[in-house]
Design an enzyme around this catalytic site. Sequence first.
Site, short mmCIF file in Angstrom:
data_model
loop_
_atom_site.label_atom_id
_atom_site.label_comp_id
_atom_site.label_asym_id
_atom_site.label_seq_id
_atom_site.Cartn_x
_atom_site.Cartn_y
_atom_site.Cartn_z
N HIS A 93 0.81 -1.22 0.00
CA HIS A 93 0.00 0.00 0.00
C HIS A 93 0.84 1.27 0.00
O HIS A 93 1.80 1.37 0.74
CB HIS A 93 -0.94 0.03 1.21
N HIS A 118 -14.11 5.55 11.16
CA HIS A 118 -14.03 4.18 10.67
C HIS A 118 -14.54 3.15 11.67
O HIS A 118 -14.42 1.96 11.43
CB HIS A 118 -12.58 3.85 10.28
N ARG A 146 -12.77 22.80 9.04
CA ARG A 146 -12.00 21.72 8.41
C ARG A 146 -10.86 21.35 9.34
O ARG A 146 -9.84 22.05 9.42
CB ARG A 146 -11.46 22.17 7.05
N CYS A 194 -11.83 25.18 1.09
CA CYS A 194 -11.26 23.84 1.12
C CYS A 194 -11.05 23.34 -0.30
O CYS A 194 -11.86 23.60 -1.19
CB CYS A 194 -12.19 22.90 1.88
N TYR A 222 -4.09 16.64 -1.38
CA TYR A 222 -4.32 17.97 -1.94
C TYR A 222 -3.50 18.21 -3.21
O TYR A 222 -2.76 19.18 -3.34
CB TYR A 222 -4.03 19.05 -0.88
#
Length: 571
Positions: A131, A155, A230, A277, A415
């Site tokens: 990963h 999660h 955010r 954002c 980003y």
Amino acid sequence: MLLLRRCRSLTRFGPLNTQRNPVAPAVASCAVRLWSSGGSEDQRSYRHAHGPRWRHALAGLLAGTGAVLAYGLHHHQADQSDSTSLQTIEKISTPPIFTQEEVNSHRSLEDGVWVTYKGGVYDITEFVAMHPGGEKILLAAGGALEPFWALYAVHNQEHVLEILSEYKVGELSAEDQKKQQTVKSSDPYSSDPVRHPALRINSLKPFNAEPPPEILSDSYITPSAIFFKRNHLPVPQVDPDSYQLRVEGLSEGVLMLSLKDLKTKFKKHTITATLQCAGNRRSEMNKVKQVKGLNWGIAAISNATWSGARLRDVLMDAGYYPDVSQWARHVQFEGLDKDVTGTTYGASIPLNKAISEDGDVLLAYEMNGEDLPADHGYPVRVIVPGTVGARNVKWLGKIIVSAEESHSHWQQNDYKGFSPGTDWDTVDFKSAPAIQELPIQSAITMPADGAVVDRSDEEVTIKGYAWSGGGREVVRVDVSVDGGKTWQVAQLRSSEKEQAPAPSPPPGQAWAWKLWEVTAPLPQEAQELEIVCKAVDNSYNMQPDTVSPIWNLRGVLSNAWHRVKVKVRED
């Protein structure tokens, strides 16, 4: 065959970095050793019965980002063939027992990567090796998963528990389980501030929310309480009396500044600037094809006045001189917000933006005339006007003048924008620059999609916002009620006064948005209106008309024409 499939997976996806290089021989041999010769017969049987059917999705659990979790879910579809029936699992009589010391010894690809959760022991070696977010996942290696789960509570869901169960290789010894139970785990978000109930929440932990669009356009200056939130990590509690800002990387050594120093040693400057954002309007990209990240609507953008010391003045005080630019290229920022491992949020901006007299970069300690609220960086944050919100680091703790960009995950592996043809199998984060200035943007805040207007009203009033990055001024907003066949020019509002436009700012310093409004006649016999808006800045940058050509796997930079559909109700 199962072992062969595992080895092929390792070769296909590669180790620990975002580039698809073949896995190192040492890693491959390690995987063979772990799955063929390591442990007792019971351990091998238990591993086989609990084969990692959902192998790719655990990264979201550990790394704490929706992007990484969704990456795993994507690959899960290709790996269901490795699943083992529940009947087979039930035949395993007694799982192997491991001590905490044994788990602690598995903290690398060479030795294996193990974690514990609620008394279970899980081997995620293969997953980490393949990963691209493996380096962050390794932070949990050899220890309990509970602190990470508390930090990334988004999660904590049943299907993620099922994913984790596929990696189980045994149980933690009863003695070590008792030791873990005596250590009280605390919720790192328990000290987060109270938020306004009007906010529309995208995630609770960390807290991310946006105001209702109709509220957003009611005020040129967005009240702090409904300014979009955010956060990437828990909100830190910072004592203003002991606060110290560290500035390093310049000729005078390290400069330490208290909050009082920032307020008294440097002239106070005030600017009005919009923050947006990078994921604003991501929900529209999700309608084209699923992307990875919070499902922001059109209101991950707000406008405020900010006051503080200019970054340029602070760098000068720390020993900046023109020759520095011969070797330095970036100014890095580190926040005081951190995860359970002590990793802090970080970002950087180009040095020329930081030192420019016209750049207006602030070390802000006030927002809308008051101390910064906790959610917005109290006691000090960076305001980099014209730049994506991710670079406006909150709870600022350190400034570093450097030849390199920040090495933070949020600078290097997030980003960034990519081609619509790039997917999670082919993405190379190093191939794209970090987002700094944002493109031209506009959206309709009223009426809402699905609203109804009466035919007897004969007209409809449409409102919205428009903004462009890099200090480029919005000079026009075009609005259509028939899907773009015909257009009207909206009236722009660039001050707190309802109808009076403010004088244009100096070129390159248009940091604030413009609110706009237009009243359009209802087309005869139309039963539905498709209202569209598009903005133009003073460089004549314009918004693309559709989302598909700008779609990207992270759902950032979403700035296509905004569209809402409104029903016309007959008398």
